[in-house]
Write an enzyme that holds these catalytic residues in place. Structure first.
Site, short mmCIF file in Angstrom:
data_model
loop_
_atom_site.label_atom_id
_atom_site.label_comp_id
_atom_site.label_asym_id
_atom_site.label_seq_id
_atom_site.Cartn_x
_atom_site.Cartn_y
_atom_site.Cartn_z
N GLY A 50 0.92 -1.33 -0.10
CA GLY A 50 -0.09 -0.10 0.05
C GLY A 50 0.80 1.29 0.08
O GLY A 50 0.26 2.39 0.01
N CYS A 51 2.18 1.03 0.15
CA CYS A 51 2.89 2.29 -0.01
C CYS A 51 3.54 2.30 -1.24
O CYS A 51 3.86 1.32 -1.85
CB CYS A 51 4.17 2.07 0.92
N GLN A 52 3.47 3.60 -1.96
CA GLN A 52 4.03 3.93 -3.23
C GLN A 52 5.41 3.52 -3.43
O GLN A 52 6.05 2.85 -4.38
CB GLN A 52 3.91 5.29 -3.75
N SER A 53 6.46 4.04 -2.29
CA SER A 53 7.85 3.59 -2.13
C SER A 53 7.89 2.26 -1.40
O SER A 53 7.10 2.03 -0.76
CB SER A 53 8.68 4.58 -1.74
#
Length: 145
Positions: A50-53
């Site tokens: 769920g984190c872009q990075s």
């Protein structure tokens, strides 16, 4: 220190800055001071979904019953955010983490000043930390029976 005492300390630190640019610079400083996560712990199992990075979070429960967290990210602002969360939750009991009310995020203006993708990542980080705490809390209850 309790979770709330740590949150109050963070609120006090961030209150020294009037501009969000200064707060971002402080987040970058926090990121630089986060202990490096050993590469052996940068596994797919430790990546927060769920984190872009990329954000890795490792949790262990030593015999003292207080969760220990280690984290890292490949993005500096995100690493600063996870550094804040590790600071709040590290060395706390699983039950205290599950029951914690994270008021510092709104008080320092973090949620209001994040892009939607970073805000989603923040929520994913909190969710993962609470998931670990819930799992370890259940394990503790099972062992104490």
């Amino acid at each position: 220190m309790t979770i709330n005492e740590i949150q109050d300390e963070i609120i006090e630190e961030f209150s020294q800055f009037d501009e969000w640019l200064d707060k971002y610079e402080y987040l970058i400083e926090l990121a630089k001071n986060l202990d490096k996560l050993d590469d052996s712990k940068k596994t797919p199992d430790n990546i927060i979904q769920g984190c872009q990075s990329k954000v890795w979070l490792n949790a262990v429960l030593p015999p003292d019953g207080k969760l220990r967290f280690e984290a890292d990210s490949d993005a500096i602002i995100t690493k600063g955010i996870i550094a804040l969360l590790v600071r709040v939750f590290d060395n706390q009991t699983p039950q205290d983490i599950v029951n914690a009310d994270l008021y510092f995020i709104d008080k320092i203006g973090l949620s209001a000043n994040l892009s939607p993708t970073r805000a989603n990542g923040l929520n994913a980080m909190i969710k993962q930390i609470k998931y670990y705490a819930l799992a370890y809390s259940a394990l503790q209850k099972k062992e104490n029976k």
